[in-house]
Design an enzyme around this catalytic site. Sequence first.
Site, PDB file in Angstrom:
ATOM      1  N   LYS A  49       0.586  -1.235   0.033  1.00 38.53           N
ATOM      2  CA  LYS A  49       0.046  -0.010   0.026  1.00 38.53           C
ATOM      3  C   LYS A  49       0.843   1.353   0.078  1.00 38.53           C
ATOM      4  CE  LYS A  49      -3.421  -1.092  -0.424  1.00 38.53           C
ATOM      5  NZ  LYS A  49      -3.822  -1.877  -1.901  1.00 38.53           N
ATOM      6  N   THR A  52       2.802   0.757  -4.873  1.00 41.41           N
ATOM      7  CA  THR A  52       3.448  -0.156  -5.632  1.00 41.41           C
ATOM      8  C   THR A  52       2.790  -0.121  -7.132  1.00 41.41           C
ATOM      9  OG1 THR A  52       3.012  -1.547  -3.791  1.00 41.41           O
ATOM     10  CG2 THR A  52       4.006  -2.399  -5.618  1.00 41.41           C
ATOM     11  N   THR A  53       1.455  -0.194  -7.323  1.00 39.37           N
ATOM     12  CA  THR A  53       0.681  -0.401  -8.683  1.00 39.37           C
ATOM     13  C   THR A  53       1.103   0.920  -9.293  1.00 39.37           C
ATOM     14  OG1 THR A  53      -0.899  -1.514  -7.347  1.00 39.37           O
ATOM     15  CG2 THR A  53      -1.300  -1.081  -9.562  1.00 39.37           C
ATOM     16  N   HIS A 110       7.104  -7.559  -2.091  1.00 38.65           N
ATOM     17  CA  HIS A 110       6.685  -6.711  -0.696  1.00 38.65           C
ATOM     18  C   HIS A 110       7.725  -7.480   0.437  1.00 38.65           C
ATOM     19  CE1 HIS A 110       3.343  -4.563  -2.236  1.00 38.65           C
ATOM     20  NE2 HIS A 110       2.523  -5.488  -2.381  1.00 38.65           N
ATOM     21  N   SER A 140      -4.303   2.880   4.665  1.00 42.24           N
ATOM     22  CA  SER A 140      -4.462   2.216   3.356  1.00 42.24           C
ATOM     23  C   SER A 140      -4.478   0.782   3.610  1.00 42.24           C
ATOM     24  CB  SER A 140      -3.468   2.601   2.390  1.00 42.24           C
ATOM     25  OG  SER A 140      -3.710   2.021   1.078  1.00 42.24           O
ATOM     26  N   PHE A 231      -4.269   9.725 -10.445  1.00 38.26           N
ATOM     27  CA  PHE A 231      -5.261   8.785  -9.705  1.00 38.26           C
ATOM     28  C   PHE A 231      -6.435   8.399 -10.364  1.00 38.26           C
ATOM     29  CE2 PHE A 231      -8.489   8.168  -6.400  1.00 38.26           C
ATOM     30  CZ  PHE A 231      -8.081   6.976  -5.891  1.00 38.26           C
ATOM     31  N   GLY A 261      -5.861   7.873  -2.692  1.00 41.07           N
ATOM     32  CA  GLY A 261      -4.758   8.375  -3.234  1.00 41.07           C
ATOM     33  C   GLY A 261      -4.304   9.608  -2.710  1.00 41.07           C
TER      34      GLY A 261
HETATM   35  P1  A3P Z   1      -5.009   4.556  -0.632  1.00 36.61           P
HETATM   36  O1  A3P Z   1      -5.565   3.304  -0.053  1.00 36.61           O
HETATM   37  O2  A3P Z   1      -4.608   5.504   0.410  1.00 36.61           O
HETATM   38  O3  A3P Z   1      -6.047   5.227  -1.388  1.00 36.61           O
HETATM   39  P2  A3P Z   1      -0.256  -0.126  -3.544  1.00 36.61           P
HETATM   40  O4  A3P Z   1      -0.296  -0.489  -4.959  1.00 36.61           O
HETATM   41  O5  A3P Z   1       0.958  -0.488  -3.219  1.00 36.61           O
HETATM   42  O6  A3P Z   1      -1.145  -1.471  -3.218  1.00 36.61           O
HETATM   43  O7  A3P Z   1      -0.895   1.006  -3.114  1.00 36.61           O
HETATM   44  C1  A3P Z   1      -2.143   1.496  -3.181  1.00 36.61           C
HETATM   45  C2  A3P Z   1      -2.332   2.862  -2.692  1.00 36.61           C
HETATM   46  O8  A3P Z   1      -1.790   3.708  -3.448  1.00 36.61           O
HETATM   47  C3  A3P Z   1      -3.823   3.207  -2.334  1.00 36.61           C
HETATM   48  O9  A3P Z   1      -3.952   4.078  -1.379  1.00 36.61           O
HETATM   49  C4  A3P Z   1      -4.244   3.739  -4.157  1.00 36.61           C
HETATM   50  O10 A3P Z   1      -5.186   4.663  -3.907  1.00 36.61           O
HETATM   51  C5  A3P Z   1      -2.681   4.611  -4.070  1.00 36.61           C
HETATM   52  N1  A3P Z   1      -2.474   4.946  -5.574  1.00 36.61           N
HETATM   53  C6  A3P Z   1      -2.473   4.147  -6.501  1.00 36.61           C
HETATM   54  N2  A3P Z   1      -2.364   4.797  -7.807  1.00 36.61           N
HETATM   55  C7  A3P Z   1      -2.148   6.133  -7.208  1.00 36.61           C
HETATM   56  C8  A3P Z   1      -1.954   7.366  -8.200  1.00 36.61           C
HETATM   57  N3  A3P Z   1      -1.909   7.405  -9.246  1.00 36.61           N
HETATM   58  N4  A3P Z   1      -1.964   8.520  -7.344  1.00 36.61           N
HETATM   59  C9  A3P Z   1      -2.072   8.423  -5.926  1.00 36.61           C
HETATM   60  N5  A3P Z   1      -2.022   7.309  -5.270  1.00 36.61           N
HETATM   61  C10 A3P Z   1      -2.291   6.124  -6.056  1.00 36.61           C
END
Ligand code: A3P
Length: 297
Positions: A49, A52-53, A110, A140, A231, A261
Amino acid sequence: MSENHELIPRSVLIPIEGVLLADHIAKNYDAVSAFCPDPSDLLIATYPKAGTTWTLEIVDLLLHNGDLEICRRAPIPVRTPFLENFARVGIPSGLDLLATMDPPRVIKTHLQFHLIPKGFWENKCKVIYVARNAKDNLVSYFHFNHMNLTHPEPGPWEGYIQKFMRGQVPWGSWYEHVKGYWKERENKNLLFLFYEDMNENPRREIERIMRYLDLSLSDDVISRIVEQTSFKNMTTNPTVNYSFIPEPVFDHSRSTFMRKGIVGDWKNHFTPEQAGAFDEDYEKKMKEVNIPFRTQL
Ligand code: A3P
């Protein structure tokens, strides 16, 4: 569709070298540890969280000159295998997927620093680590643990804060995770990024990643990547918003994967007392390092 995915129960956490991992990941850890990457492979490591994505999508676009069509060729965990993960709802396990792909590959993990397969360091692979401030990361993860039905039940909010502080969540202690990579960042070929910096100025951080990857893309292409990885656009992009992982793995009615986000959502969750106690504990755990996290912009 993968076999028996309907039967995946919420996992039990098992310690591997001091780190709690979901049982199906822990059981497979020896095979993961033996994985030998190619020197051209790129590892993207994060605590869950931490963005990563987002980073994976940025990197895939950078590597394909911002070509939106190519970067919609498959869901993100198929484009960028999740090293230690098991097979679920049509996505093969990380190792199975890697076995079908030619280098250079972009690999997600991770795992804490000391659990990373040694081959990544021996082969001097490039590694990008993204860190997010502890309180937003916790918030998150709390929502994600609710919606990811393969994770242990997070339980109520107050108890979850305690679990997070004790590292009793999948992939273990946030504190040890972040410190492990931070301490090694100058000894290894490692780019250390902050979620908050990406949020504040995505273009600057995308250009930083581009330089680290020895790429040189035009301003127009970079603008397209900034736009495509906003986002808002990631929320509606079916290859990255995880809508491709349905129940019984992800319950999107509990929380969306792309949730808010933002930086500072912790203020909507922590009471002042909870934040005070968390910060006090944080100072103790993080005193030997000075990592410039920001909890608001
Ligand atoms: P939130 O739950 O705070 O919204 P991961 O990919 O490591 O699982 O992380 C997910 C977190 O990154 C989520 O946070 C998600 O909304 C946020 N996230 C993903 N893409 C994003 C973007 N383009 N801009 C900002 N936050 C982003």
